[in-house]
Design a protein around this motif. Structure first.
Motif, PDB file in Angstrom:
ATOM      1  N   THR A 185      38.392  39.444  38.850  1.00  0.00           N
ATOM      2  CA  THR A 185      38.087  40.722  39.480  1.00  0.00           C
ATOM      3  C   THR A 185      36.579  40.804  39.659  1.00  0.00           C
ATOM      4  N   SER A 241      42.468  33.693  41.482  1.00  0.00           N
ATOM      5  CA  SER A 241      43.212  34.908  41.802  1.00  0.00           C
ATOM      6  C   SER A 241      43.251  35.877  40.623  1.00  0.00           C
ATOM      7  N   ASN A 242      42.891  35.408  39.418  1.00  0.00           N
ATOM      8  CA  ASN A 242      42.844  36.273  38.244  1.00  0.00           C
ATOM      9  C   ASN A 242      41.494  36.951  38.052  1.00  0.00           C
ATOM     10  N   TYR A 276      31.633  39.338  37.662  1.00  0.00           N
ATOM     11  CA  TYR A 276      33.082  39.232  37.657  1.00  0.00           C
ATOM     12  C   TYR A 276      33.622  39.407  36.235  1.00  0.00           C
ATOM     13  N   SER A 278      36.546  39.918  47.090  1.00  0.00           N
ATOM     14  CA  SER A 278      37.774  40.211  46.336  1.00  0.00           C
ATOM     15  C   SER A 278      39.001  39.756  47.105  1.00  0.00           C
ATOM     16  N   LEU A 279      39.014  40.009  48.403  1.00  0.00           N
ATOM     17  CA  LEU A 279      40.145  39.573  49.234  1.00  0.00           C
ATOM     18  C   LEU A 279      40.244  38.053  49.308  1.00  0.00           C
ATOM     19  N   ARG A 298      41.648  36.730  46.038  1.00  0.00           N
ATOM     20  CA  ARG A 298      43.064  37.070  45.838  1.00  0.00           C
ATOM     21  C   ARG A 298      43.984  36.300  46.780  1.00  0.00           C
ATOM     22  N   GLN A 299      43.589  36.152  48.047  1.00  0.00           N
ATOM     23  CA  GLN A 299      44.528  35.646  49.054  1.00  0.00           C
ATOM     24  C   GLN A 299      44.254  34.225  49.512  1.00  0.00           C
ATOM     25  N   GLN A 327      44.321  28.615  41.446  1.00  0.00           N
ATOM     26  CA  GLN A 327      45.089  29.727  40.874  1.00  0.00           C
ATOM     27  C   GLN A 327      44.243  30.585  39.933  1.00  0.00           C
TER      28      GLN A 327
END
Length: 114
Positions: free
Chosen positions: A33, A30-31, A50, A17-18, A21-22, A27
């Motif tokens: 989960t 990053s959406n 996911y 998850s990290l 996101r980072q 792009q």
């Protein structure tokens, strides 16, 4: 299932998850989960479930599969694993199914008020 595999699944979920996101440059990633991670007992496969908020499943699936090698290597670094399982991405349909049921119930409730 052994305690160490459960622990590894939990760590993989958090770290992945990290990373998404980072660290990921795409792009779309990053959406995403990550909802669940399952690892086989022989540590050969890691299934990653996911979900996302907008867009089509095919777009996100392609983005994940395109950067599978990057995600696998970054995850191996974070988990300090000698042998990293093969990553398998599956769309978690539970959220979409829950929203569908909620819409049906709202429609029924609206029809009862009439």
């Amino acid at each position: 299932m052994s305690l160490s595999i459960k622990r590894l699944e939990s760590l993989a979920l958090r770290e992945l998850s990290l990373i998404l996101r980072q660290d990921a440059k795409n792009q779309k990633l990053s959406n995403i989960t990550v909802t669940e991670v399952r690892i086989t007992n022989d540590l050969s496969f890691m299934t990653i479930f996911y979900t996302f908020y907008e867009g089509k499943v095919e777009n996100y699936e392609k983005a994940l599969n395109d950067c599978k090698g990057y995600l696998r290597s970054e995850l191996a670094k974070k988990l300090k694993a000698r042998k990293m399982p093969e990553l398998i991405f599956k769309y978690d349909e539970a959220l979409a199914y829950g929203n569908h049921i909620e819409n049906i119930l709202a429609e029924i409730h609206k029809n009862e008020k009439k």
